[in-house]
Scaffold this active site. Structure first.
Site, PDB file in Angstrom:
ATOM      1  N   LYS A  84      40.618  67.748  51.899  1.00  0.00           N
ATOM      2  CA  LYS A  84      41.777  66.916  51.545  1.00  0.00           C
ATOM      3  C   LYS A  84      42.046  65.850  52.619  1.00  0.00           C
ATOM      4  O   LYS A  84      42.308  64.696  52.312  1.00  0.00           O
ATOM      5  CB  LYS A  84      43.005  67.822  51.370  1.00  0.00           C
ATOM      6  CG  LYS A  84      44.316  67.123  51.141  1.00  0.00           C
ATOM      7  CD  LYS A  84      44.382  66.376  49.836  1.00  0.00           C
ATOM      8  CE  LYS A  84      45.706  65.617  49.703  1.00  0.00           C
ATOM      9  NZ  LYS A  84      45.688  64.666  48.599  1.00  0.00           N
TER      10      LYS A  84
ATOM     11  N   LYS B 128      51.666  60.892  57.296  1.00  0.00           N
ATOM     12  CA  LYS B 128      51.539  62.326  57.610  1.00  0.00           C
ATOM     13  C   LYS B 128      50.070  62.776  57.534  1.00  0.00           C
ATOM     14  O   LYS B 128      49.559  63.430  58.444  1.00  0.00           O
ATOM     15  CB  LYS B 128      52.380  63.145  56.625  1.00  0.00           C
ATOM     16  CG  LYS B 128      52.259  64.653  56.827  1.00  0.00           C
ATOM     17  CD  LYS B 128      52.764  65.468  55.633  1.00  0.00           C
ATOM     18  CE  LYS B 128      51.612  65.941  54.790  1.00  0.00           C
ATOM     19  NZ  LYS B 128      51.928  66.970  53.796  1.00  0.00           N
TER      20      LYS B 128
HETATM   21  P1  NAD Z   1      58.624  66.616  48.118  1.00  0.00           P
HETATM   22  O1  NAD Z   1      59.279  66.322  49.404  1.00  0.00           O
HETATM   23  O2  NAD Z   1      58.982  65.820  46.900  1.00  0.00           O
HETATM   24  O3  NAD Z   1      58.856  68.172  47.746  1.00  0.00           O
HETATM   25  C1  NAD Z   1      58.887  69.210  48.664  1.00  0.00           C
HETATM   26  C2  NAD Z   1      59.924  70.240  48.192  1.00  0.00           C
HETATM   27  O4  NAD Z   1      59.902  71.341  49.097  1.00  0.00           O
HETATM   28  C3  NAD Z   1      61.360  69.698  48.184  1.00  0.00           C
HETATM   29  O5  NAD Z   1      61.972  70.010  46.939  1.00  0.00           O
HETATM   30  C4  NAD Z   1      62.039  70.423  49.355  1.00  0.00           C
HETATM   31  O6  NAD Z   1      63.426  70.670  49.122  1.00  0.00           O
HETATM   32  C5  NAD Z   1      61.243  71.722  49.378  1.00  0.00           C
HETATM   33  N1  NAD Z   1      61.247  72.388  50.681  1.00  0.00           N
HETATM   34  C6  NAD Z   1      61.069  71.850  51.903  1.00  0.00           C
HETATM   35  N2  NAD Z   1      61.075  72.794  52.854  1.00  0.00           N
HETATM   36  C7  NAD Z   1      61.273  73.966  52.208  1.00  0.00           C
HETATM   37  C8  NAD Z   1      61.394  75.313  52.635  1.00  0.00           C
HETATM   38  N3  NAD Z   1      61.293  75.650  53.929  1.00  0.00           N
HETATM   39  N4  NAD Z   1      61.606  76.265  51.692  1.00  0.00           N
HETATM   40  C9  NAD Z   1      61.711  75.946  50.375  1.00  0.00           C
HETATM   41  N5  NAD Z   1      61.605  74.682  49.913  1.00  0.00           N
HETATM   42  C10 NAD Z   1      61.401  73.717  50.825  1.00  0.00           C
HETATM   43  O7  NAD Z   1      57.044  66.551  48.390  1.00  0.00           O
HETATM   44  P2  NAD Z   1      55.872  66.318  47.325  1.00  0.00           P
HETATM   45  O8  NAD Z   1      55.605  64.862  47.172  1.00  0.00           O
HETATM   46  O9  NAD Z   1      56.134  67.154  46.128  1.00  0.00           O
HETATM   47  O10 NAD Z   1      54.633  66.895  48.170  1.00  0.00           O
HETATM   48  C11 NAD Z   1      54.415  68.285  48.318  1.00  0.00           C
HETATM   49  C12 NAD Z   1      53.059  68.482  48.976  1.00  0.00           C
HETATM   50  O11 NAD Z   1      52.025  67.935  48.143  1.00  0.00           O
HETATM   51  C13 NAD Z   1      52.940  67.775  50.338  1.00  0.00           C
HETATM   52  O12 NAD Z   1      52.250  68.611  51.225  1.00  0.00           O
HETATM   53  C14 NAD Z   1      52.172  66.504  50.007  1.00  0.00           C
HETATM   54  O13 NAD Z   1      51.414  66.042  51.128  1.00  0.00           O
HETATM   55  C15 NAD Z   1      51.262  66.977  48.887  1.00  0.00           C
HETATM   56  N6  NAD Z   1      50.824  65.924  47.963  1.00  0.00           N
HETATM   57  C16 NAD Z   1      51.712  65.031  47.455  1.00  0.00           C
HETATM   58  C17 NAD Z   1      51.258  64.039  46.567  1.00  0.00           C
HETATM   59  C18 NAD Z   1      52.199  63.019  45.974  1.00  0.00           C
HETATM   60  O14 NAD Z   1      51.702  62.055  45.351  1.00  0.00           O
HETATM   61  N7  NAD Z   1      53.502  63.157  46.103  1.00  0.00           N
HETATM   62  C19 NAD Z   1      49.898  63.980  46.209  1.00  0.00           C
HETATM   63  C20 NAD Z   1      49.025  64.928  46.717  1.00  0.00           C
HETATM   64  C21 NAD Z   1      49.496  65.898  47.608  1.00  0.00           C
END
Ligand code: NAD
Length: 302
Positions: free
Chosen positions: A175, A243
């Site tokens: 990744k 990040k």
């Molecule tokens: P986001 O910030 O929208 O969602 C993260 C969620 O986790 C939030 O709802 C937050 O409240 C919750 N959270 C944070 N800390 C927490 C904890 N300790 N306990 C419980 N809940 C908690 O992020 P996202 O865009 O959904 O991304 C999630 C993961 O997927 C990341 O690691 C990101 O790098 C990866 N990712 C994102 C994308 C994208 O396009 N957004 C694409 C590929 C990978």
């Protein structure tokens, strides 16, 4: 694995929201946890059970899935004392983490899980919120092959392409390498396209030609049509690009491998974030080059 498995989902954000909804739609009983009560409540309406801690999700689920922002939250959620998932999980259960984190975090969680006779997979994803909603993610899995085979019926609901990458941490190695390339592609395309516009090309004509030419990439085709109509809604944010590049640079440091262009990319996405664009799509990096060149990559209505 069958439909009678009890599932848990932690982290109902941009990505987790769509994935968790698909699992409910497929008929699974789901227990959810997120720090944000509004996100939890939206799942109550869908029939999910709300947990008050990751430990409770672990205790009430045969398979726990998570999509969390960063390495710290992934460690806290699984290893946290006294409320982490592993405090509640029973031997034989399976944990699948979709977050993008450093491979060491995945391996540490894997080792802690193995000590409790629990299976752990790192399964970071390629694709954005739309693909998460539609079950079209590409999923890169690291961990024991037996656990991977067991996870397949669930992963098949969430992804259109599922890769077994190798032992624990392998999913996140791939990744981070992929995102070094992806974010580099966006950056180089933005810089080059702005030069083309400054030199006199019509933006739409330039894009139409480039998308058929050797310089094209998946991200040129996916993101630059939005930039052309000045839509910078995320997608994949500038802050996530920053990040992931930071994680890739840390991984390179651990192996004493120079990664010059990743440093430059990381710095430019950091500049963009510092200018207030962190929550915009990563293609908004083009705004930097536009401001330096004094032109815009923009469709001209004729
Ligand atoms: P986001 O910030 O929208 O969602 C993260 C969620 O986790 C939030 O709802 C937050 O409240 C919750 N959270 C944070 N800390 C927490 C904890 N300790 N306990 C419980 N809940 C908690 O992020 P996202 O865009 O959904 O991304 C999630 C993961 O997927 C990341 O690691 C990101 O790098 C990866 N990712 C994102 C994308 C994208 O396009 N957004 C694409 C590929 C990978």
């Amino acid at each position: 694995m069958g439909d009678n498995k009890r599932l848990g989902f932690i982290g109902l954000g941009l990505m987790g929201n769509g994935m968790a909804r698909l699992l409910i739609k497929a008929g699974y009983a789901l227990t959810v946890f997120d720090l944000d009560p509004d996100k939890m409540n939206s799942f109550k309406a869908l029939g999910a059970r709300l947990a008050s801690s990751p430990k409770e999700v672990g205790a009430k689920s045969d398979v726990v899935l998570s999509s969390l922002p960063d390495s710290k939250s992934v460690r806290d959620v699984y290893l946290g004392l006294p409320e982490g998932v592993l405090q509640g999980s029973s031997p034989g259960s399976l944990l699948i983490d979709f977050s993008t984190v450093d491979p060491e975090t995945s391996r540490d969680n894997y080792k802690a899980a193995v000590e409790k006779k629990v299976k752990y997979l790192d399964a970071p994803v390629s694709g954005g919120p739309k693909e998460a909603e539609n079950g079209k993610l590409v999923i890169l899995v690291g961990g024991d092959r037996g656990a991977f085979e067991e996870s397949k019926p669930i992963l098949d609901l969430l992804g259109s392409t599922i890769h077994y990458a190798g032992p624990s941490g392998s999913g996140n190695i791939v990744k981070l390498v992929n995102n070094m390339m992806s974010m580099g592609n966006v950056l180089i395309a933005a810089e080059a396209i702005v030069l083309g516009v400054k030199a006199g090309m019509d933006s739409q004509t330039l894009f139409n030609i480039l998308r058929t030419s050797g310089g094209r990439s998946a991200h040129l085709e996916k993101r630059f049509p939005n930039a052309l109509v000045r839509n910078f809604e995320p997608g994949f944010t500038v802050d996530l690009a920053k990040k992931d590049l930071t994680l890739a640079i840390e991984m390179a440091k651990n192996f004493s491998v120079p990664v010059l262009s990743a440093h430059l990319s990381q710095q430019l996405y950091s500049v963009s974030s510092a200018l207030g664009n962190g929550k915009k799509d990563c293609v908004s990096i083009i705004n930097l080059f536009e401001s330096w060149a004094g032109v815009k990559f923009q469709e001209v209505k004729k």
